[in-house]
Structures are given as C-alpha cells and as structure tokens.
Write an enzyme that holds these catalytic residues in place. Structure first.
Site, short mmCIF file in Angstrom:
data_model
loop_
_atom_site.label_atom_id
_atom_site.label_comp_id
_atom_site.label_asym_id
_atom_site.label_seq_id
_atom_site.Cartn_x
_atom_site.Cartn_y
_atom_site.Cartn_z
N ARG A 82 40.11 -70.90 -31.20
CA ARG A 82 39.35 -71.08 -32.44
C ARG A 82 39.34 -69.77 -33.25
O ARG A 82 39.42 -69.79 -34.47
CB ARG A 82 37.93 -71.56 -32.13
N LYS A 184 34.68 -69.95 -38.02
CA LYS A 184 33.53 -69.17 -37.53
C LYS A 184 33.62 -67.77 -38.14
O LYS A 184 34.16 -66.83 -37.55
CB LYS A 184 33.53 -69.13 -36.01
N GLU A 220 25.50 -80.31 -39.96
CA GLU A 220 25.08 -79.58 -38.75
C GLU A 220 23.92 -78.67 -39.10
O GLU A 220 23.44 -78.66 -40.24
CB GLU A 220 26.25 -78.81 -38.15
N1 PLP Z 1 28.05 -74.91 -35.48
C1 PLP Z 1 27.80 -73.65 -35.87
C2 PLP Z 1 27.57 -73.40 -37.31
C3 PLP Z 1 27.77 -72.62 -34.91
O1 PLP Z 1 27.52 -71.37 -35.27
C4 PLP Z 1 27.98 -72.93 -33.56
C5 PLP Z 1 27.97 -71.86 -32.56
O2 PLP Z 1 28.94 -71.37 -32.13
C6 PLP Z 1 28.23 -74.25 -33.22
C7 PLP Z 1 28.26 -75.22 -34.19
C8 PLP Z 1 28.49 -74.62 -31.80
O3 PLP Z 1 29.77 -74.23 -31.40
P1 PLP Z 1 30.09 -73.89 -29.90
O4 PLP Z 1 29.68 -75.07 -29.10
O5 PLP Z 1 31.56 -73.71 -29.88
O6 PLP Z 1 29.33 -72.68 -29.56
C1 COI Z 2 26.79 -69.57 -30.73
O1 COI Z 2 26.23 -70.58 -30.31
O2 COI Z 2 27.55 -68.90 -30.03
C2 COI Z 2 26.62 -69.12 -32.09
O3 COI Z 2 27.42 -68.38 -32.57
C3 COI Z 2 25.47 -69.57 -32.85
C4 COI Z 2 24.60 -68.47 -33.31
C5 COI Z 2 23.58 -69.11 -34.16
C6 COI Z 2 23.99 -67.67 -32.23
#
Ligand code: PLP
Ligand code: COI
Length: 341
Positions: A82, A184, A220
């Site tokens: 990612r 991200k 989200e």
């Molecule tokens: N959506 C956003 C905006 C996020 O910052 C995160 C955190 O990483 C997620 C979703 C969840 O992603 P992940 O499950 O890969 O941590």
């Molecule tokens: C994560 O879940 O890793 C994120 O980057 C989300 C952040 C709001 C801490």
C-alpha cells in the site's frame, strides 16, 4: 530481554520515544543502504517538500507478543504494497517491499524491550513514513526523500477500549472525488483535523464522512473503515474509490467468510439505510474493531440495537477471531503472521 517499566494496561494511544528508528535516504535516483539510528530528531532544509507542499505518505501496523512469547507483525507485506501505491500517487519513489519488511523487522528487534507483553491489551505500533526532504519552491516533486520507521507502544485507540463509541455525520468531506482519499498520505489527515475537533467539541468520538460527490453514501471515519451487520447477521461494508483500502477490513472480510461462515457484501451504503442495521463497527490497525453504538445525523439519532454498553454479537465474533489470530491463539491464514523473534 528486560521489558521497559511501563504500566502496560494503561499506556494510552500516545507517542513514547523508543530506542531506535530506521532511516534510508533517497538521492541521485536511488535509496541508500539504510540504518538504525538513535536520534529521534530530524533536521531539514526550510524549503523541504514536506514543509511546503505536504509530500508525505505513511503506514501503520503493529507488532504483538503472542501467547507462546514470540514477537510477530501482522500482514506487513500489505502495508509495504500500500505504501508503494501511495508513493506513486504523490509522485514519490517507491521504497522496495523486501526492504520495507526488513526495516520493520530491524526496528522491532532493536526495540524489543518496548513490545508490550502478551495479555496486556497493548501492542507496538509501527509507523513507516516517507517524505520529501529535498527543497522545492515551484510546485513539483522533490529530488530527495527519506524513508523512516519509528515505533511506539500503544493501548486502545478509543478511550474505554471495547465500549461503543458515538459518531456524528460530518458537514465536511475528508476526500475529494477522484482525489487522494484512497492514499495513506498525511494531507488527508490534515484535511480531517478541523472536522475531527468539531466532532469532539460536540461530544462525539469520531466523524462519519460521506461520499464527497453526492453526500448520499457512507465512506469512513478519519482513521478507520466501517462495517455494518444486517438483521440476517450478514456483514455489509461500504464500497468507494475515495476510502482507504483498510488491511484490517480486508482481513475481517476473510475471517467472516472463511472462519465464521458469515456472508459479506461490499457495496455502496446509503446514509438513509443505517437504521436497518443491527450493529456497526469501525476497523483499522489502531481501532482494531471498535463498536459504534450511535450515529447522529444533525440531531437525528440512529441507535444500533447492540446499544452503548457492549459490542454486538457479530462484531464481537469478528474481534475475537481477528485478535485471536494476531495473538497466536487461532491459526492464521498462510502468510498473515511474520515472526520476528
Ligand atoms: N481508513 C483510514 C482513513 C485510516 O487512516 C486507516 C488506518 O490505517 C484505516 C482506514 C484502516 O486501515 P488499516 O486497517 O490498513 O489500518
Ligand atoms: C492506523 O490505524 O494505523 C492509522 O493510521 C490510523 C490513525 C488514525 C492512527
């Protein structure tokens, strides 16, 4: 290895400086060999691309102490991939996947004393990030970058841990149609700060962002994806090009289908249909799976039957199975767990 003397059950989700971090520099078209360093400060030119035009991408993943005392990371290959996609989206040089995995391993090993013990509910949060260190004044990508990995021990992201949170429908958008919502990048989080603070000032834990094109569909929160449960016990999760493709969500979909025999549908979810669902949760690395008790849309309350006291049964099963896999109590699908020690 002697662990740091922390009250592991109560460390909160805050930054604590640990012993080592990793850095690799990109210059003249290539990444240098990279190294672990002790200095937690970064000195940059005043015109570095990160300061002027916010050219930065990052990742978030966790290391856990498992039931048998090993230290593992959860699907770090997915974070590596990612981050490569995010870099392409901001015209930055991708950091190679194998090197990403090695850098994360090195940082976790070097900070073993900071990895929370099994059963504490805490974990080591790992933050790989990459930013433009080269100077730019015209709007263009920089020539030089740094890839770094820091780590810090953390407890639950939401105060109260597994207690349901309340969320308000935001008047702001987190992303633009055809923008950077799926990447991200720090800039998306800067966008969400005012909306987030407004929500907190009104007494809510988080925002529900709607699709920026029509504002009819659920997207989200500022840091996690949504999951909903139907009256038939099926899981529904929003489909949209402007949300971050969550690795936790991807994993939960697999867990639901292959471990729990629950049907999952990824489709656009209308704000107007929220009242039909019996449970709601948000998922992400930091949030794990956190139950949502209530969504408030400008005074109109949507209260999920699971209530404000505890997780609903389906979200609970998903939570138990995912954390069971992460902590080594339940056998993981091939390739999900990377053993570091
Ligand atoms: N959506 C956003 C905006 C996020 O910052 C995160 C955190 O990483 C997620 C979703 C969840 O992603 P992940 O499950 O890969 O941590
Ligand atoms: C994560 O879940 O890793 C994120 O980057 C989300 C952040 C709001 C801490």
């Amino acid at each position: 290895m002697e662990k740091k003397n922390l009250d592991w059950e109560n460390i909160g989700f805050v930054y604590r400086e640990t012993d080592k971090r990793y850095v690799s520099h990109y210059k003249d078209g290539q990444w240098d060999e990279g190294a672990l360093i002790s200095d937690s400060n970064i000195v940059l030119n005043e015109c570095a691309g990160i300061f002027q035009y916010c050219q930065e991408v990052f990742e978030g993943l966790k290391a856990y102490t498992t039931e048998d005392g090993s230290i593992v990371t959860f699907r770090p290959d997915q974070n590596a991939e990612r981050m490569m996609n995010s870099a392409v989206g901001l015209e930055m040089p991708a950091f190679p996947k194998e090197r990403f995995l090695d850098a994360v391993d090195q940082v976790v090993r070097a900070n073993e004393a900071w990895v929370p013990p099994y059963g504490s509910g805490a974990s080591l949060y790992i933050r790989p990030y990459m930013f433009a260190s080269g100077s730019v004044i015209g709007v263009k990508p920089a020539d030089e970058y740094q890839f770094r990995v820091l780590c810090t021990p953390v407890g639950p992201y939401f105060k109260g841990g597994a207690k349901p949170i309340s969320i308000c429908v935001s008047d702001f958008d987190r992303a633009a149609p055809r923008g950077t919502g799926h990447i991200k990048a720090g800039l998306n989080y800067a966008m969400s700060m005012h909306a987030g603070m407004e929500a907190h000032r009104k007494g809510f834990d988080e925002n529900m962002f709607l699709d920026p094109g029509s504002r009819r569909y659920v997207e989200e929160t500022g840091g996690a994806n949504f999951l909903f449960v139907t009256k038939d016990g099926e899981v529904v999760t929003p489909k949209s090009d402007s949300i971050l493709p969550s690795i936790t969500r991807r994993s939960l979909i697999y867990v639901a289908e292959h471990y729990l025999g629950i049907k999952v549908t990824e489709r656009p979810v209308e704000l107007a249909e929220l009242g039909d669902f019996t449970e709601c949760g948000v998922c992400g690395t930091a949030a794990v799976v956190s139950p949502v008790g209530k969504v408030v849309d400008h005074g109109k309350e949507i209260c999920f039957p699971s209530g404000m006291e505890k997780m609903g049964p389906v979200i609970q099963k998903l939570y138990d199975t995912l954390t069971g896999i992460q902590m080594g109590r339940i056998e993981a699908p091939e390739g999900w767990i990377r053993k570091i020690k």
